[in-house]
Design an enzyme around this catalytic site. Structure first.
Site, short mmCIF file in Angstrom:
data_model
loop_
_atom_site.label_atom_id
_atom_site.label_comp_id
_atom_site.label_asym_id
_atom_site.label_seq_id
_atom_site.Cartn_x
_atom_site.Cartn_y
_atom_site.Cartn_z
CG HIS A 10 -6.14 -2.17 9.01
ND1 HIS A 10 -6.05 -0.77 9.59
CD2 HIS A 10 -4.35 -2.20 8.78
CE1 HIS A 10 -4.71 -0.24 9.54
NE2 HIS A 10 -3.83 -1.22 9.08
CD GLU A 13 -8.81 0.94 7.76
OE1 GLU A 13 -9.15 0.47 8.77
OE2 GLU A 13 -8.11 1.75 8.35
CG ASN A 36 -9.04 -1.80 11.75
OD1 ASN A 36 -8.28 -2.00 11.33
ND2 ASN A 36 -9.10 0.07 11.42
CG ASP A 48 -0.28 -0.27 2.50
OD1 ASP A 48 1.13 -0.56 2.56
OD2 ASP A 48 -0.63 -0.02 3.73
C1 GLP Z 1 -0.65 0.73 9.24
C2 GLP Z 1 -0.28 -0.79 7.07
C3 GLP Z 1 0.02 -1.85 7.91
C4 GLP Z 1 0.15 -2.44 8.76
C5 GLP Z 1 -0.71 -1.44 9.26
C6 GLP Z 1 -0.19 -2.05 12.14
O1 GLP Z 1 -2.13 1.20 8.65
N1 GLP Z 1 -0.85 -0.10 5.95
O2 GLP Z 1 -0.02 -2.43 6.30
O3 GLP Z 1 0.51 -3.73 9.30
O4 GLP Z 1 -0.26 -0.40 10.14
O5 GLP Z 1 1.37 -1.12 11.67
P1 GLP Z 1 2.43 -1.47 13.26
O6 GLP Z 1 3.05 -2.11 12.15
O7 GLP Z 1 3.51 -0.02 13.20
O8 GLP Z 1 1.60 -1.84 13.84
#
Ligand code: GLP
Length: 240
Positions: A137, A142, A135, A66
């Site tokens: 995702h 989402e 959440n 993404d």
């Molecule tokens: C973001 C990314 C996800 C990631 C998530 C968790 O929203 N788009 O790909 O898995 O955050 O982030 P973190 O690893 O910083 O907890």
């Protein structure tokens, strides 16, 4: 779903880096799906070390999950910048074969189609790395995203904007939209590794493993994939 519970962030990173290296050794021209966020940072650090000790990344192709809409490539919170800083500039990967959605495209819908097409042209993803949002995702898919979704423009959930605001100067600076591979795109990967570290992910991990398969928890769809490994530390696994 195979579940590997490890002690902490460092052992999660070591386990996943080992699996990625094994994949590269087995198939030097692998197509890897890459994730961003704080969770894979240790993995990338170790891959850089593996490279310093001789691992060859030159034949790989990579697709990131993404990118935020509206951030320039050199914005320090863009995923382009993140990948450059944490991996691409430090290993011998061919920049012509590293792909990230262009969040600055004038026609975002066309960009999504182009990206999905590039993944197909490359023969699909061999190994996809995933983190998970609090959440549930995956990528930026989402809750509520259809399981049939392919690369698409998403409106970020309030909770995601709040979670990710820690990386920005203020919450107002967090983009409200992103381009993300869809759930179907992710599920087409031949193999998937989902990583999670810390107690803030415990509910999402519980719902992913034991909850019903529902669009309300996007990661729960992974129960339907034949080759998923969850590598979670004890805090993230505390409700399993
Ligand atoms: C973001 C990314 C996800 C990631 C998530 C968790 O929203 N788009 O790909 O898995 O955050 O982030 P973190 O690893 O910083 O907890």
């Amino acid at each position: 779903m195979k579940i590997v519970v490890v002690a902490n962030f460092d052992s999660m990173s070591a386990e996943v880096a080992k699996m990625v290296c094994a994949q590269i050794q087995r198939k030097p021209n692998s197509v890897l799906g890459l994730a961003t966020g704080s969770t894979p940072l240790g993995v990338y650090e170790l891959l850089v070390e593996y490279h310093a000790r001789g691992a060859d990344f030159s034949k790989l192709t990579t697709f990131n999950l993404d990118e935020y809409v509206g951030l320039a490539r050199d914005h320090p919170q863009s995923y382009h910048w993140y990948m450059q800083e944490n991996l691409f500039s430090k290993v011998n990967i061919d920049p012509r074969r590293t792909f990230i959605p262009n969040g600055l495209a004038e026609d975002l819908e066309a960009e999504c189609q182009r990206y999905e097409g590039l993944i197909k042209q490359a023969g699909g993803i061999d190994l996809q790395l995933l983190g998970i949002g609090t959440n549930g995702h995956i990528g930026f898919n989402e809750p509520g995203t259809g399981f049939g979704s392919i690369t698409h423009v998403v409106d970020l959930a309030e909770s995601t904007i709040r979670d990710n605001s820690r990386f920005f100067e203020s919450i107002e600076e967090v983009p409200k939209q992103a381009i993300s591979m869809g759930i179907k795109t992710i599920m087409q990967a031949k193999e998937i590794i989902l990583m999670a570290s810390g107690g803030s992910k415990a509910d999402a991990i519980y719902a992913t493993v034991h909850g019903p398969v529902t669009t309300a928890v996007p990661a729960s769809v992974l129960q339907l994939h034949p080759a998923v490994t969850l590598v979670v530390d004890q805090a993230a696994a505390s409700r399993l």
